[in-house]
Design a protein around this motif. Sequence first.
Motif, mmCIF file in Angstrom:
data_model
loop_
_atom_site.group_PDB
_atom_site.id
_atom_site.type_symbol
_atom_site.label_atom_id
_atom_site.label_comp_id
_atom_site.label_asym_id
_atom_site.label_seq_id
_atom_site.Cartn_x
_atom_site.Cartn_y
_atom_site.Cartn_z
ATOM 1 N N LEU A 74 0.821 -1.215 0.000
ATOM 2 C CA LEU A 74 0.000 0.000 0.000
ATOM 3 C C LEU A 74 0.853 1.263 0.000
ATOM 4 N N ALA A 75 2.011 1.208 0.665
ATOM 5 C CA ALA A 75 2.886 2.379 0.734
ATOM 6 C C ALA A 75 3.706 2.565 -0.541
ATOM 7 N N THR A 76 3.888 1.489 -1.309
ATOM 8 C CA THR A 76 4.790 1.532 -2.467
ATOM 9 C C THR A 76 4.062 1.781 -3.781
ATOM 10 N N TYR A 77 2.855 1.223 -3.939
ATOM 11 C CA TYR A 77 2.173 1.260 -5.233
ATOM 12 C C TYR A 77 0.839 1.988 -5.141
ATOM 13 N N PRO A 78 0.450 2.692 -6.207
ATOM 14 C CA PRO A 78 -0.869 3.338 -6.218
ATOM 15 C C PRO A 78 -1.981 2.294 -6.349
ATOM 16 N N LYS A 79 -3.166 2.683 -5.967
ATOM 17 C CA LYS A 79 -4.307 1.758 -5.950
ATOM 18 C C LYS A 79 -4.567 1.088 -7.305
ATOM 19 N N PRO A 80 -4.583 1.832 -8.427
ATOM 20 C CA PRO A 80 -4.829 1.179 -9.719
ATOM 21 C C PRO A 80 -3.788 0.105 -10.036
ATOM 22 N N ALA A 81 -2.526 0.375 -9.684
ATOM 23 C CA ALA A 81 -1.466 -0.603 -9.955
ATOM 24 C C ALA A 81 -1.654 -1.865 -9.126
ATOM 25 N N ILE A 82 -2.117 -1.684 -7.881
ATOM 26 C CA ILE A 82 -2.329 -2.845 -7.007
ATOM 27 C C ILE A 82 -3.448 -3.719 -7.550
ATOM 28 N N PHE A 88 -3.682 -9.175 -12.531
ATOM 29 C CA PHE A 88 -3.080 -9.769 -13.729
ATOM 30 C C PHE A 88 -1.988 -10.776 -13.343
ATOM 31 N N ILE A 89 -1.139 -10.407 -12.378
ATOM 32 C CA ILE A 89 -0.048 -11.306 -11.963
ATOM 33 C C ILE A 89 -0.602 -12.583 -11.338
ATOM 34 N N VAL A 90 -1.582 -12.446 -10.436
ATOM 35 C CA VAL A 90 -2.190 -13.614 -9.796
ATOM 36 C C VAL A 90 -2.793 -14.545 -10.841
ATOM 37 N N SER A 91 -3.498 -13.964 -11.797
ATOM 38 C CA SER A 91 -4.147 -14.754 -12.838
ATOM 39 C C SER A 91 -3.137 -15.472 -13.732
ATOM 40 N N GLU A 92 -2.119 -14.743 -14.186
ATOM 41 C CA GLU A 92 -1.141 -15.321 -15.113
ATOM 42 C C GLU A 92 -0.282 -16.393 -14.445
ATOM 43 N N LEU A 143 -5.898 -9.464 -24.911
ATOM 44 C CA LEU A 143 -6.856 -8.625 -25.638
ATOM 45 C C LEU A 143 -8.240 -8.617 -25.006
ATOM 46 N N VAL A 144 -8.561 -9.650 -24.228
ATOM 47 C CA VAL A 144 -9.852 -9.696 -23.528
ATOM 48 C C VAL A 144 -9.645 -9.494 -22.025
ATOM 49 N N GLY A 145 -8.654 -10.180 -21.468
ATOM 50 C CA GLY A 145 -8.432 -10.122 -20.025
ATOM 51 C C GLY A 145 -8.048 -8.743 -19.507
ATOM 52 N N VAL A 146 -7.163 -8.051 -20.219
ATOM 53 C CA VAL A 146 -6.702 -6.732 -19.752
ATOM 54 C C VAL A 146 -7.829 -5.695 -19.772
ATOM 55 N N MET A 242 -20.329 -8.531 -3.987
ATOM 56 C CA MET A 242 -20.236 -8.757 -2.543
ATOM 57 C C MET A 242 -19.310 -7.757 -1.842
ATOM 58 N N LYS A 243 -18.753 -6.807 -2.580
ATOM 59 C CA LYS A 243 -17.840 -5.789 -2.036
ATOM 60 C C LYS A 243 -16.676 -6.427 -1.275
ATOM 61 N N SER A 244 -16.063 -7.406 -1.900
ATOM 62 C CA SER A 244 -14.984 -8.143 -1.256
ATOM 63 C C SER A 244 -13.677 -7.352 -1.253
ATOM 64 N N HIS A 245 -12.837 -7.641 -0.285
ATOM 65 C CA HIS A 245 -11.476 -7.096 -0.245
ATOM 66 C C HIS A 245 -10.718 -7.614 -1.463
ATOM 67 N N VAL A 246 -9.788 -6.849 -1.971
ATOM 68 C CA VAL A 246 -9.044 -7.250 -3.156
ATOM 69 C C VAL A 246 -8.278 -8.554 -2.916
ATOM 70 N N LEU A 247 -7.864 -8.811 -1.684
ATOM 71 C CA LEU A 247 -7.178 -10.071 -1.382
ATOM 72 C C LEU A 247 -8.122 -11.271 -1.531
ATOM 73 N N THR A 248 -9.384 -11.070 -1.153
ATOM 74 C CA THR A 248 -10.385 -12.124 -1.347
ATOM 75 C C THR A 248 -10.632 -12.346 -2.833
ATOM 76 N N LEU A 249 -10.653 -11.256 -3.598
ATOM 77 C CA LEU A 249 -10.774 -11.364 -5.058
ATOM 78 C C LEU A 249 -9.669 -12.251 -5.617
ATOM 79 N N TRP A 250 -8.448 -12.033 -5.172
ATOM 80 C CA TRP A 250 -7.320 -12.815 -5.697
ATOM 81 C C TRP A 250 -7.423 -14.288 -5.296
ATOM 82 N N LEU A 251 -7.902 -14.540 -4.068
ATOM 83 C CA LEU A 251 -8.103 -15.930 -3.645
ATOM 84 C C LEU A 251 -9.169 -16.594 -4.514
ATOM 85 N N TRP A 252 -10.269 -15.890 -4.774
ATOM 86 C CA TRP A 252 -11.360 -16.454 -5.575
ATOM 87 C C TRP A 252 -10.916 -16.694 -7.016
ATOM 88 N N ILE A 253 -10.128 -15.794 -7.576
ATOM 89 C CA ILE A 253 -9.599 -15.995 -8.930
ATOM 90 C C ILE A 253 -8.724 -17.248 -8.963
#
Length: 332
Positions: A74-82, A88-92, A143-146, A242-253
């Motif tokens: 959170l201190a190093t990267y802006p929200k859009p980058a996170i 994208f990294i988790v998915s790939e 072309l679709v995922g991004v 469900m307004k999930s935390h982004v970490l939960t999103l990554w777990l679900w992906i």
Amino acid sequence: MTTSAESTKAAAIDSKSSSLEHQDPDQVEDEWGPAINHNPSPFAIGDVFLYSVFIGSFFGGLHFYGERFWSYILATYPKPAIILGGTFIVSEVGFWFWVSLLAILDLYQFPKSFWRYKIQPLKVPTREWYERALWVVLQNQFLVGVPTGLLMYYLMEWRGNPIGMEFPTIYDLAKESIGFLVIEELGFYYGHRLLHHPRLYKRIHKQHHLYTAPIGIAAIYCHPLEHFMCNLSPLLLGPIVMKSHVLTLWLWITIGQTNAINSHCGFQLPLFPSPLAHDYHHERFNVNYGPVGVLDWLHNTAGSRAVAEEKKRLRDAEAKKAQKEEKELVKN
């Protein structure tokens, strides 16, 4: 000693097994591997084990390293980058990790002992199968995922999905997972079944059914519209709604993507969820449209090899009975 007829049949099977072409479901070879359990329970030990590993690793990581790691992010990267970069990294990484392991198993038959779990052993994957899928998969990922990831980001901003230091709890995950599963089942089942409409099947979904004996990479070998409509949207909408935390999103992906690859892997491996339902869909085309199975049960579209064999046995018995009655009538 092998006869010439047996040699010819073996050569024909070998030639057919390595070819990659659209097939009529009635002409697909009807043989499964010797170690396959044709009637797995809905939630077998593989489901419990795999999902327990993912969820246990997730909360264990949060407990031991979460605060230090996430405060640094959170201190190093802006929200859009996170959100965009992290998703994208988790998915790939998750996708290519499993696909690479399965490619070694498919192409080099290593470890050899795993091949007794091959669901359709007459169809042996080749380099052509992987090369055919690779370009389409990369197109779908970029072309679709991004662009879909960008849309997801704006929807998460609109919904107010949290990204801060208040980590999700087991209770949060349990509550939100119900919403994830409902949205995934509804979105994938009805989207998938719609694509089996004759007009849409020919133009869109037929591409995915090129693999009557699926392989892991074929999970997203499909038309771009299908990838957005059936693969990405039902998966991502759950955490957004469900307004999930982004970490939960990554777990679900991670869970959803692993499940999709496993459903197409072509092996019923120990300690993994059974892929028989979706493998049978690729073999027969008109059964098992959903990921969970509830809507297949509701709409009477569930199917399995065992059920098909029982129906065939009953049809044959009825036919023999009718023939016997007809012969008795002729005699009288």
